[in-house]
Design a protein around this motif. Sequence first.
Motif, short mmCIF file in Angstrom:
data_model
loop_
_atom_site.label_atom_id
_atom_site.label_comp_id
_atom_site.label_asym_id
_atom_site.label_seq_id
_atom_site.Cartn_x
_atom_site.Cartn_y
_atom_site.Cartn_z
N ALA A 115 0.83 -1.21 0.00
CA ALA A 115 0.00 0.00 0.00
C ALA A 115 0.86 1.26 0.00
O ALA A 115 0.58 2.21 -0.73
N LEU A 118 2.53 1.62 -3.46
CA LEU A 118 1.56 2.05 -4.47
C LEU A 118 1.26 3.55 -4.36
O LEU A 118 1.18 4.25 -5.38
N ALA A 119 1.11 4.03 -3.13
CA ALA A 119 0.84 5.46 -2.92
C ALA A 119 1.99 6.31 -3.46
O ALA A 119 1.76 7.35 -4.09
N GLU A 122 2.10 6.09 -7.39
CA GLU A 122 1.05 6.91 -8.01
C GLU A 122 1.51 8.36 -8.16
O GLU A 122 1.26 9.01 -9.19
N LYS A 123 2.22 8.85 -7.16
CA LYS A 123 2.72 10.24 -7.21
C LYS A 123 3.69 10.44 -8.37
O LYS A 123 3.73 11.49 -8.99
N LEU A 127 3.05 3.31 -11.60
CA LEU A 127 2.32 2.20 -10.98
C LEU A 127 2.57 0.89 -11.73
O LEU A 127 2.82 0.90 -12.94
N LEU A 149 -6.68 -3.28 -3.30
CA LEU A 149 -5.69 -2.32 -3.79
C LEU A 149 -5.63 -2.32 -5.32
O LEU A 149 -5.41 -1.27 -5.95
N SER A 150 -5.85 -3.49 -5.93
CA SER A 150 -5.84 -3.56 -7.41
C SER A 150 -7.00 -2.75 -7.99
O SER A 150 -6.85 -2.13 -9.05
N GLN A 152 -8.27 -0.12 -6.56
CA GLN A 152 -7.94 1.28 -6.30
C GLN A 152 -6.89 1.82 -7.28
O GLN A 152 -7.00 2.94 -7.77
N TYR A 153 -5.89 0.98 -7.59
CA TYR A 153 -4.75 1.46 -8.38
C TYR A 153 -4.70 0.91 -9.80
O TYR A 153 -3.83 1.31 -10.59
#
Length: 389
Positions: A115, A118-119, A122-123, A127, A149-150, A152-153
């Motif tokens: 997590a 991934l955060a 993303e920035k 990803l 999470l999949s 979400q991202y």
Amino acid sequence: MTTMIPYGRQDISDADIQAVVDVLRSDYLTQGPAVPAFENSVAGYCGAQFGIAVNSATSALHIACLALGVGPNDIVWTTPITFVASANCVLYCGAQVDFVDIDPRTYNMSVERLAEKLAQAEKFGNLPKVVIPVHLCGQPCDMASIHALSRQYGFKIIEDASHAIGGKYRGEPIGNCRYSDITVFSFHPVKIITTAEGGMAMTKDAQLAKRMQLLRSHGITRDVNEMTHVPDGPWYYQQIDLGYNYRMTDLQAALGLSQMQRLDEFVARRHAIAKRYDRLLADLPVVTPWQHPDSYSGLHLYVIRLKLKEIGGTHRQVFEDLRAAGIGVNLHYIPVHTQPYYEGLGFKAGYCPEAEHYYDEAISLPMYPGLTEAQQDKVVDVLREVTAK
């Protein structure tokens, strides 16, 4: 000379041998009726719609990545505590691989680290296209959280369940692909069931299944609907993609089909052995495997971690003393990112500290259905002796 108790061993019955002999006496050695029968058996057991049998789990991982469109400019994440194939399959596709550190209790991919990573990704706009969690020792990862999470991202999931056929997650069979796009099994001789060498990709997606079937056999089709023009005759086939020779033989599939009859028995026996280890090792300076309440492990491996501060000796000394006494211990695995090839890609020690700490302490004890209580007692007695030195 001391007879070595191996860390893993196949269990071949007379029925298994007869199944292979029957194929040898049939008209088909390679591509015959045993392959689809084996695929249907595994798919039916797992509750997946499709099984695609191949010559190794490595091949299954490769075509799974390709079927999900992994290629140059893509990134795929996996765990460092796995066999190198889980990462190599990404590089075969021309993509980049990265690693997510492990959970210190399960030794599987840490959802917390995933997590966080991934955060951050993303920035920076990098990803992963696919994440490959590995069910180490047969214990499933926290798939519901990884699946959330999949969503979400936006990444796809390949479960590397090479260790895990016969196990369950939240009461359902591993391999049903409830929380993944594709699940991969291995049938190497030390695994839960064997086809000598072999693997299988499970999916509930008809298009992914079709793509993997094409890729395992040279990219060749005999389906008129997939051809660019009307066939020249009944002999005609077309290569419509660049595929591979990753097929499983009927000999292998017949062995696998026979072994499937004893799958639940094999896993139950592994659980009995693990429970006995847990009891016998309770007062030794080792950490026994923790099992998540959501999981019913396939128990391919029984990994202990040495409490080195209490032992006084080194990890290597304990390992070598066990081997010298006829206990065929092993170590699963060397963190992939510390391998010279991966160091050449820029990875360095310290990148996944929990994985590296695990490597400093882990030893796989003998675990297979044929392990006797006398052999198990010897394993424990020798371990007690070498850790007390």
